[in-house]
Structure formats: C-alpha cells, structure tokens
Design a protein around this motif. Structure first.
Motif, PDB file in Angstrom:
ATOM      1  N   SER A  34      73.977   0.011 -38.899  1.00  0.00           N
ATOM      2  CA  SER A  34      74.620   0.833 -39.828  1.00  0.00           C
ATOM      3  C   SER A  34      74.249   2.273 -39.793  1.00  0.00           C
ATOM      4  N   PHE A  35      73.284   2.922 -39.217  1.00  0.00           N
ATOM      5  CA  PHE A  35      72.904   4.230 -39.153  1.00  0.00           C
ATOM      6  C   PHE A  35      74.009   4.847 -38.215  1.00  0.00           C
ATOM      7  N   SER A  36      74.434   6.136 -38.648  1.00  0.00           N
ATOM      8  CA  SER A  36      75.502   6.946 -37.813  1.00  0.00           C
ATOM      9  C   SER A  36      74.746   7.530 -36.580  1.00  0.00           C
ATOM     10  N   GLU A  37      75.582   7.598 -35.527  1.00  0.00           N
ATOM     11  CA  GLU A  37      75.093   8.016 -34.297  1.00  0.00           C
ATOM     12  C   GLU A  37      74.612   9.738 -34.460  1.00  0.00           C
ATOM     13  N   GLY A  38      73.527   9.857 -34.035  1.00  0.00           N
ATOM     14  CA  GLY A  38      72.923  11.309 -34.465  1.00  0.00           C
ATOM     15  C   GLY A  38      72.275  11.467 -35.488  1.00  0.00           C
ATOM     16  N   SER A  39      71.685  10.255 -36.291  1.00  0.00           N
ATOM     17  CA  SER A  39      70.877  10.301 -37.312  1.00  0.00           C
ATOM     18  C   SER A  39      69.638  11.303 -37.067  1.00  0.00           C
TER      19      SER A  39
END
Length: 92
Positions: A34-39
């Motif tokens: 659920s975390f976006s790419e590039g957190s």
C-alpha cells in the motif's frame, strides 16, 4: 539519497526506541504494497540491502533478523540510555 528511498517489498529495521525493553528496536518489517513507490525512510529506520546471494530470499533474511541468535547480537550494538539507538554498523 537513494539509501533513504524504499519501495514495497523492501525490508526495513527499527533503529530507534525509547525505553529498555527492546520491543521494537532491531525488528524487521516488509514495506507494504500500500506504500507508494519511492517512499522516504525516517532516520529511525534502516533499509536492508540484500547481497547477491540473498537477493531472491527476502523472507529468509527477514526470519534470520527475527531469530534469537541474531537479535541478541543486534542488541549488543544498541547504545543510549533514554533513547536507544542501533547504528547501521551494528546491522552490518
């Protein structure tokens, strides 16, 4: 910096904790889908970069970090009194 960027599936480790019970410090977690790419990681976390031999075995690395033997070694590298910190050199 690239070392602070994480993507889903990366293994991160808690490197800072208040108190002396070690309930959090040194424990790994997978970055959820659920975390976006590039957190971006905070300074309280470290990202584990697997070597070529373990690249295809992230679950092995995760469970190894959870093992009693590795946990006891990691806790030997924790310093601080009120706020405990595990340096990245202790993870290496």
């Amino acid at each position: 910096k690239e070392r602070h960027v994480c993507v889903p599936g990366d293994i991160i480790v808690a490197c800072t904790e208040q108190g002396e019970r070690h309930k959090l410090i040194g424990f790994p977690a997978f970055v959820p889908a659920s975390f976006s790419e590039g957190s971006i990681l905070s300074t309280d976390l470290c990202k584990i970069t697997l070597t070529h031999e373990l690249k295809g075995c992230p679950h092995f690395a995760y469970y190894l970090l959870c093992s009693h033997l590795v946990r006891s070694q990691l806790l030997g590298h924790v310093n601080g009194t009120t706020v405990r910190h595990l340096a990245t050199s202790g993870l290496e």
